[in-house]
Scaffold this active site. Structure first.
Site, mmCIF file in Angstrom:
data_model
loop_
_atom_site.group_PDB
_atom_site.id
_atom_site.type_symbol
_atom_site.label_atom_id
_atom_site.label_comp_id
_atom_site.label_asym_id
_atom_site.label_seq_id
_atom_site.Cartn_x
_atom_site.Cartn_y
_atom_site.Cartn_z
ATOM 1 N N LYS B 23 0.830 -1.197 0.000
ATOM 2 C CA LYS B 23 0.000 0.000 0.000
ATOM 3 C C LYS B 23 0.870 1.255 0.000
ATOM 4 O O LYS B 23 0.630 2.192 -0.766
ATOM 5 C CB LYS B 23 -0.915 -0.044 1.234
ATOM 6 C CG LYS B 23 -2.177 0.748 1.098
ATOM 7 C CD LYS B 23 -3.095 0.469 2.298
ATOM 8 C CE LYS B 23 -3.807 -0.880 2.178
ATOM 9 N NZ LYS B 23 -4.251 -1.401 3.482
ATOM 10 N N ARG B 93 -3.159 2.822 8.443
ATOM 11 C CA ARG B 93 -3.448 1.514 7.833
ATOM 12 C C ARG B 93 -2.197 0.638 7.865
ATOM 13 O O ARG B 93 -1.099 1.141 7.626
ATOM 14 C CB ARG B 93 -3.853 1.670 6.362
ATOM 15 C CG ARG B 93 -5.190 2.320 6.105
ATOM 16 C CD ARG B 93 -5.423 2.373 4.594
ATOM 17 N NE ARG B 93 -6.756 2.834 4.252
ATOM 18 C CZ ARG B 93 -7.048 4.094 3.914
ATOM 19 N NH1 ARG B 93 -6.096 5.009 3.887
ATOM 20 N NH2 ARG B 93 -8.289 4.426 3.603
ATOM 21 N N GLY B 102 -6.120 -10.738 7.970
ATOM 22 C CA GLY B 102 -5.891 -11.250 9.326
ATOM 23 C C GLY B 102 -5.152 -10.235 10.169
ATOM 24 O O GLY B 102 -5.041 -10.379 11.384
ATOM 25 N N MET B 104 -4.347 -5.986 11.344
ATOM 26 C CA MET B 104 -5.171 -4.876 11.794
ATOM 27 C C MET B 104 -5.818 -4.122 10.636
ATOM 28 O O MET B 104 -5.209 -3.931 9.591
ATOM 29 C CB MET B 104 -4.336 -3.893 12.594
ATOM 30 C CG MET B 104 -5.180 -3.027 13.484
ATOM 31 S SD MET B 104 -4.248 -1.588 14.024
ATOM 32 C CE MET B 104 -4.336 -0.575 12.566
ATOM 33 N N ARG B 337 -4.820 0.495 -8.390
ATOM 34 C CA ARG B 337 -4.212 -0.831 -8.515
ATOM 35 C C ARG B 337 -4.709 -1.449 -9.815
ATOM 36 O O ARG B 337 -5.707 -0.968 -10.385
ATOM 37 C CB ARG B 337 -4.589 -1.727 -7.330
ATOM 38 C CG ARG B 337 -6.073 -1.870 -7.153
ATOM 39 C CD ARG B 337 -6.420 -2.644 -5.904
ATOM 40 N NE ARG B 337 -7.865 -2.585 -5.680
ATOM 41 C CZ ARG B 337 -8.455 -2.958 -4.568
ATOM 42 N NH1 ARG B 337 -7.749 -3.400 -3.541
ATOM 43 N NH2 ARG B 337 -9.767 -2.893 -4.454
ATOM 44 N N HIS B 453 -14.962 -43.847 -15.526
ATOM 45 C CA HIS B 453 -15.467 -44.044 -16.877
ATOM 46 C C HIS B 453 -16.217 -42.815 -17.364
ATOM 47 O O HIS B 453 -15.965 -42.286 -18.451
ATOM 48 C CB HIS B 453 -16.381 -45.275 -16.880
ATOM 49 C CG HIS B 453 -16.993 -45.558 -18.217
ATOM 50 N ND1 HIS B 453 -18.261 -45.146 -18.540
ATOM 51 C CD2 HIS B 453 -16.491 -46.161 -19.300
ATOM 52 C CE1 HIS B 453 -18.513 -45.510 -19.779
ATOM 53 N NE2 HIS B 453 -17.461 -46.131 -20.266
ATOM 54 N N ARG B 615 -2.033 -44.465 -29.580
ATOM 55 C CA ARG B 615 -1.629 -45.336 -28.472
ATOM 56 C C ARG B 615 -2.358 -46.663 -28.597
ATOM 57 O O ARG B 615 -3.592 -46.684 -28.703
ATOM 58 C CB ARG B 615 -1.967 -44.690 -27.136
ATOM 59 C CG ARG B 615 -1.552 -45.564 -25.959
ATOM 60 C CD ARG B 615 -1.812 -44.903 -24.632
ATOM 61 N NE ARG B 615 -3.230 -44.845 -24.328
ATOM 62 C CZ ARG B 615 -3.744 -44.239 -23.270
ATOM 63 N NH1 ARG B 615 -2.945 -43.632 -22.415
ATOM 64 N NH2 ARG B 615 -5.031 -44.221 -23.058
ATOM 65 N N SER B 769 6.480 -39.863 -24.723
ATOM 66 C CA SER B 769 5.363 -38.990 -24.383
ATOM 67 C C SER B 769 5.041 -39.230 -22.911
ATOM 68 O O SER B 769 4.673 -40.338 -22.516
ATOM 69 C CB SER B 769 4.149 -39.295 -25.265
ATOM 70 O OG SER B 769 3.096 -38.421 -24.934
ATOM 71 N N ASP B 774 -0.756 -41.076 -15.047
ATOM 72 C CA ASP B 774 -0.291 -42.288 -14.393
ATOM 73 C C ASP B 774 0.997 -42.055 -13.625
ATOM 74 O O ASP B 774 1.212 -42.648 -12.566
ATOM 75 C CB ASP B 774 -0.098 -43.408 -15.423
ATOM 76 C CG ASP B 774 -1.396 -44.155 -15.681
ATOM 77 O OD1 ASP B 774 -2.414 -43.796 -15.054
ATOM 78 O OD2 ASP B 774 -1.404 -45.086 -16.501
ATOM 79 N N CYS B 837 1.316 -36.008 -22.753
ATOM 80 C CA CYS B 837 -0.072 -36.159 -23.179
ATOM 81 C C CYS B 837 -1.002 -36.408 -21.998
ATOM 82 O O CYS B 837 -2.148 -36.757 -22.177
ATOM 83 C CB CYS B 837 -0.210 -37.257 -24.227
ATOM 84 S SG CYS B 837 0.254 -38.886 -23.650
ATOM 85 N N TYR B 857 6.841 -30.907 -27.431
ATOM 86 C CA TYR B 857 5.441 -30.504 -27.562
ATOM 87 C C TYR B 857 4.645 -30.885 -26.325
ATOM 88 O O TYR B 857 5.080 -31.708 -25.512
ATOM 89 C CB TYR B 857 4.799 -31.131 -28.812
ATOM 90 C CG TYR B 857 4.659 -32.637 -28.742
ATOM 91 C CD1 TYR B 857 3.539 -33.227 -28.142
ATOM 92 C CD2 TYR B 857 5.643 -33.467 -29.262
ATOM 93 C CE1 TYR B 857 3.426 -34.604 -28.071
ATOM 94 C CE2 TYR B 857 5.538 -34.849 -29.193
ATOM 95 C CZ TYR B 857 4.418 -35.414 -28.599
ATOM 96 O OH TYR B 857 4.301 -36.771 -28.515
#
Lengths: 881, 881
Positions: B23, B93, B102, B104, B337, B453, B615, B769, B774, B837, B857
């Site tokens: 500020k 402030r 949180g 003042m 701001r 699924h 795949r 890839s 997984d 991927c 990529y």
């Protein structure tokens, strides 16, 4: 490296394996020692390699050197190729630097032809024998060198026997064999459009070419590819003078071990046949005599043989497995190699040899196959027993057991308590079967892998178990099981061998485990050399005591879930899990607290003064509950009005709760420290029980070294949070008991993420313990339960993997992750203690790897502790060598 | 760094955040620009730190500097602390270097006391206002600085209103407020045993101490710990002259954006109130006027305000969010701001600002929040709509949909085909539900995670889906669902928001996706800067075309299992799986071959000239079969004579087969290349279909760049074996079609073992890839299906993890494994193409990480392609910066 093309036996030595092949180097070594080895020479692997460079031709330089070697051999033996009175006959054998099935076999009696066969008849005074040698030679040479189908010769032989009206080859007389030789030669002419080669040198050249060619036959190429043997090795060819043990009653042939390979007793052990050829001993047509009888029959040869055996043992400093032939009273040694032996014999021989001054303690320790040792520590199927193996499952927990089949755990418990020996046979087991497992002498299941409930529980109890034996089809209603054509009924007797996975019909003789003085001697020597500490995985005071007896220096893994599974506790555990809120859970936990405390009290007491690492609850909670499938069936039937319909609502509620806890992949689900984070009250209870038990023992003056281990940490924040939980519980217990206990807090390292962030984790851990079972599962993406029953056997058969990674630690992958973890962990916290408590902790090659990572200890099942002590010593000695 | 204790606004600048707090630095910057900012000074973070070192005391040096700053402020403003005719009033402030709730709050009107209140009354000609300011000041100061409970003041206020017989604070008159001030002062005396401090300097010292102390209050400490904000930062305190917008009709106060934050239009956007204080605008008691009205009412101020807005935009080169006050015709800027805006506005503003010459293209590209963009690409719930959210599940597939609830897929299909909008509501979906999913506008399930699924299929189809919404209890028989007290029946209308996981009662207004010219302009600029290639994950020609439209440069992942799941194929797939032998399997595969070939033909054609990575089959086979639980129930009922008993044997047989394929942890089971190794005929069929389709297109003159990807490789031997399979199939197809196709063969890197042995694997791969879904599962040991429904929400709530690792790539763990893999892979094979991927391929921070690893990529769902293009450009630009 030397690079001769041809090398006489007298010029080589045992170290020349790469040049001479294993067989050639061995024959050279014995020749060098002055032992009576038939003379010969080796055409080297260098020659083999050049043979391929020359476009698969024997080139002048090689031919010239072979000629010279043959000349020297003729001079040395006083025999001559093609001589009509003293013909030189030789054997031709392939021999690569590493033993390699699939290559050309032996050719015997090379040098025979239409004239030398008579000379042999005269020399042996046995024309029938000479002709038999000749026809065998033609057949062998025809098949192996000339590529004529074996069947062509066999057909001719059968036809002749029919015509002669005899049944056995040995019934053919001299005349028959003469005819057969002619027929065989005709077969050769027909197949090759050339007569059978009569020139011995020509025969030899062709044989050498055939051996070289066989290096690249299909079978050999496939074998090399699968076993990763380099293409460039090449093979050597050994050419050796023939000797005959069938020249009369002053001749003989035999095989022997220099000590008893079964017990280790220091006495020649073997058998021989008078007037016979080597193959007769193996063929089993005549019954050989025990080797000691030779002393009576041929005392001079006996004495020489004993002298040579001592000499070979002194030279190789190892028990030898020897082939010998006595030709007209003259002893020849045809082969010697280190003899295979039982674990028991290995131990006894090693200890004896130290006493005899042959080897030192280090050598003795190095010489025992640590993997083989494990077998000595369980009851085993007698190795001499004839077995009717009806199926083979997964070797889930070692040891052997015999008993009557029971399909139900209640019945198993009842019969077991009556003193009956029962084998519990189930599709799979659940916590509801514990009481049956406790009373059974063995467990056999048709489903489930090496980490299935049955397997884990059985291993914990040291009880034989065969799992996932899918060949057995169980009908629980009929209480029968079918394996192929065999139907097993309740009460039938079977035996199982949990070390091999075999299921055997009927009662088999068992051998009790043995911990001989010699065994203990070896282990004490091992302790002098090893650097790794050895701990045991044990969950009960009994196991802890057994581990201590076997030499464990602490408990590396005390699993608390098995305590939860005991029959008297399971209902409380289930009520804890099914509690609808924290309060309900806490009420059940309050009941468990004193029980757990008693568990820890017993184990800490048994391990007085030694460290005990307690792992907080690890498995997913639904493992303690009945299966959703079973409950769904119950609900459907109750809904249809079948059964005690008043139970419908309760069963439905239970199903709902089980479904809530059910997981798609429980291995990767809500377990380990995730339980401690979701249900902190469970871990709090466990920590409190540990601390209370320790405080109780300290008050009794008993030293306790408790360590708390947090399972399945993937992120340092999990460990930090659990540390806070332990700390606050410790403060509370300190306030209550007045004992402020020192306690180490560490973590399992069993997830790849923990390995690569081990520096962060080490900042909050006193110790790491590698859980290599789970680490192998997550590194490979293999669920052990599924892999071992489904694709892993095929992977091993196809050599896609060199070993089962759950048995032998995968150094390249899992090991790499461990190496990263050790490096990062120690880099951050140099005082970090590092151990392993997966099953690999009891497997020798894995232990060697742990040693190489400079870990502090390995922990394994109590029964594997002696194996681990030995393997750790071997790893230390090998690293120094 | 500078280290003053006190710094006037005129001495600082925007870069001094660490010293002055956010500020303070901002106010200093505006002062430096010569803008009309009320004067003031900042007590710095350096002072805060020393305050704690001094034992929480204001020490002489600080007090002396504060005194000097106050003197300077008095000089500058011509006002004086405590002056009876022109008193200085200030706001106080807190302001830390990072925004930190949180701490003042603001104290306004400091400097008021029993005498200055009269001066204020005179100055504003409004005694009631002056008294109201004073009583508010006492209440604020009493609560925040003196620690008197808020409630004490509120109770007094209520009591006064009761006595006065008024309802609102604003109804209190001057006299009432004079009484209230006295009552408040009594409360202070009672609570602190001291009179309310009358000396302004004393008030200020106490306020500064209170701000410093609030740095270590509980809420602030917890906030810092959770958000990992360093303790040592400290906070600054800003002391600023008060200005008043409520001094009459020549005064006003307002807030504005320099452009429209919703559309981006370049026109002031905001509102103001005449004769009012800032808090009145927020309180909503009077209705503010649109900012444009200011031109009419106060033309001079309007002109100045416009000039300042332009100046601020020119300075910050960003749309600003401004607070202003006009005191007696004089304009003051209280705060500026960067303004928050919608994704649409952000895009338009960036493009406009480039046209205006304010920023360049790089800056424009950097300025868009890539994560926010995704929302523009799906139909969304209108942001203005009032919603009745009844539950929240997992945001499984983005987009919003409204329709009637249907519990059955057959019915969903039927109604969907009639043109009805239906939401399919199921506990979970299976392949048997595909036809229903196809016709539904959205899918809602009560079970299953982000990879269930329903989730996977819906994402593939770009259809909204909310999964694992466990609050919904479904009764399939009754066709009702209960959420809390709400009961949903078949046919009721609901809406789902797959981007947030919200389930909403009734029909909600939806906003159509928009791909404006400005959007395309930004993306074209992004393409100029990015280094990463962008591909899409697409399984159908439709998806492939959509991806191409969005700018995808290839397909990085074409999954073949969804082709297997289509309703017309599933029976063939099932007969393939249930075949008892290889022959039966081959017969079914022969039926699938032409269908698969047609699939690939369509996709290759759509992607003409661009690479398509296919795949091979990945999921465990039992995913294509009904569940064992359902079959077990069927069998039990049939055995009890319920249902079509003639089906008993067939159902039993099916159950047996399903049980054979059932797995404990399917994620880690017999799937991926393990299927290709166990059932080579399946992969052979797929490879043949790919090659045939490519040959067919080449014959038609269409360029095909097919790449074959082997999933779930853990060991190089698996890849080698699959390479041989592809090679032999390729030879066969070449012989049949006469086309010898060039084809790249690569592998998913999705297991930790593959990462640490990537050098071995790279020796046999054209490309890697990363399958980070997984890889995250195995690195963490988290089953995504289980984690997201069970413990992960708690982990995120407790900040045990900073982000959901399935959404934002975990750089420390998973990223470390990727880094190892890239290093080892490229080290072995410098030509190796490397991509990603997993779903992370469409997430901006993960894309930045991929850029930093110099990958080739990223591949993501078609809808994420624009996001990925932008994020890739930002990563490239940021790295250069």
């Amino acid at each position: 490296m030397r690079n001769e093309l041809v090398s006489p036996f007298s010029a080589g030595r045992a170290e020349d394996k790469e040049l001479l092949g294993g067989k050639g180097a061995n024959l050279a070594e014995m020749t060098r020692l002055g032992l009576p080895v038939p003379s010969g020479f080796t055409i080297t692997t260098v020659a083999c390699k050049q043979y391929y460079q020359e476009g698969k031709q024997l080139w002048p330089e090689l031919l010239q050197q072979m000629e010279q070697a043959i000349g020297e051999l003729e001079n040395r033996t006083g025999k001559k190729f093609g001589s009509t009175d003293n013909p030189l006959l030789v054997s031709v054998r392939s021999g690569a630097p590493v033993s390699m099935p699939g290559m050309m076999d032996t050719i015997l009696n090379l040098g025979l032809n239409d004239t030398t066969v008579d000379a042999l008849a005269k020399a042996t005074a046995n024309p029938r024998f000479a002709l038999d040698c000749y026809r065998r030679f033609i057949q062998m040479f025809g098949g192996v060198v000339l590529g004529i189908p074996h069947h062509d010769f066999e057909a001719a032989l059968s036809k002749l026997k029919d015509q002669a009206g005899v049944r056995l080859d040995t019934d053919l007389d001299e005349q028959h064999l003469a005819t057969l030789v002619e027929t065989y030669k005709d077969i050769v002419v027909k197949a090759t459009r050339n007569p059978f080669p009569q020139q011995p040198v020509e025969q030899l050249k062709m044989a050498v070419k055939a051996v070289f060619d066989s290096w690249n036959n299909n079978r050999a190429v496939v074998y090399r590819r699968i076993n990763k043997i380099p293409e460039h090795y090449g093979t050597a060819v050994n050419v050796q003078e023939m000797v005959f043990g069938n020249c009369g009653d002053d001749s003989a042939t035999g095989v022997l071990f220099t000590r008893n390979p079964s017990t280790g007793e220091n006495k020649l052990y073997g058998e021989f046949l008078v007037n016979a050829q080597g193959e007769d001993v193996v063929a089993g047509i005549r019954t050989p005599q025990p080797i000691a009888r030779l002393e009576e029959l041929m005392p001079a040869s006996w004495e020489e043989l004993n002298r040579i055996c001592k000499q070979l043992e002194a030279h190789y400093k190892e028990m030898q497995d020897i082939e010998f032939t006595i030709e007209k009273g003259k002893l020849f040694i045809l082969q010697t190699r280190t003899g295979k032996r039982t674990a028991r014999a290995a131990v006894n021989i090693a200890v004896d040899m130290v006493a005899e001054g042959l080897i030192d303690k280090k050598e003795a320790v190095l010489r025992i196959d640590a993997g083989q040792l494990g077998g000595l520590l369980h009851r085993q199927v007698s190795p001499d027993a004839k077995l009717e193996v009806i199926a083979t499952g997964l070797p889930a927990s070692p040891g052997a057991g015999c008993g009557i089949i029971v399909f139900d755990s209640d019945e198993a418990e009842a019969l077991g308590k009556e003193g009956k020996q029962v084998i519990l046979l189930r599709p799979e087991t659940t916590p509801d079967d514990i009481h049956g497992i406790v009373e059974a002498v063995g467990i056999l299941t048709s489903r489930g892998g090496m980490t299935s409930h049955a397997a884990v529980v059985a291993r914990g109890m040291g009880k034989p178990c065969v799992c996932g034996c899918e060949a057995i089809k169980i009908d629980l209603k009929a209480e029968t099981a079918q394996v192929g054509n065999v139907v097993l009924k309740k009460g039938d007797v079977i035996s199982i061998d949990g070390g091999s996975g075999r299921v055997i019909l009927g009662q088999v003789p068992l051998v009790e485990p043995e911990l001989s003085d010699e065994f203990n001697t070896i282990l004490q020597w091992a302790d002098e050399f090893r650097e790794l500490g050895i701990r045991a995985n044990a969950d009960t005071p009994q196991d802890a005591l057994r581990a201590r007896e076997f030499g464990a220096e602490g408990i590396g893994l005390c699993r608390t879930e098995h305590m939860f599974m005991a029959a008297d506790r399971l209902p409380i555990v289930q009520s804890m899990i099914l509690a609808e809120d924290t309060e309900g859970r806490e009420a059940a936990l309050a009941q468990l607290l004193p029980i757990q405390q008693q568990d820890f009290y017993g184990i800490f007491k048994a391990m007085e003064g030694l460290p005990v690492t307690v792992r907080l609850l690890d498995p997913p909670l639904h493992e303690f509950l009945p299966s959703a499938e079973k409950l769904a069936v119950d609900v459907a039937l109750l809904e249809a009005g079948i059964g005690d319909v008043s139970k419908l609502d309760a069963t439905r509620a239970l199903l709902r709760q089980v479904r809530n806890l059910q997981e798609a992949n429980p291995m990767l689900g809500n377990r380990g420290c995730r339980l401690g984070l979701m249900y902190p009250e469970i871990y709090q209870m466990q920590v409190e029980a540990i601390l209370n038990a320790a405080a109780q023992l300290l008050a009794e003056g008993i030293d306790v070294k408790a360590e708390i281990m947090i399972p399945l940490v993937s992120h340092v924040n999990e460990l930090e949070s659990m540390q806070e939980l332990v700390a606050s519980t410790r403060e509370r217990v300190a306030a209550e008991t007045g004992k402020n206990l020192d306690i180490l807090i560490g973590t399992m390292i069993e997830l790849p993420r923990a390995c690569v962030t081990a520096d962060e984790i080490a900042g909050h851990a006193d110790f790491f313990s590698f859980g290599t079972n789970d680490l192998t599962q997550t590194a490979f993406g293999f669920s052990r339960d599924d892999a071992e029953g489904k694709f892993l056997p095929a992977y091993l058969a196809e050599k896609l993997l060199p070993d089962n990674p759950f048995a032998v630690l995968d150094r390249k992958g899992v090991g790499k992750l461990m190496e990263i973890a050790v490096g990062l962990g120690r880099g951050k916290n140099s005082k970090l203690k590092i151990g392993i408590c997966g099953e690999h902790g009891g497997e020798p090659s894995s232990i060697a790897f742990c040693h190489s990572l400079k870990m502090n200890y390995v922990s394994c099942s109590p029964y594997r502790v002696p194996v681990a002590r030995l393997a750790a010593a071997q790893a230390a000695l090998q690293q120094k060598a």
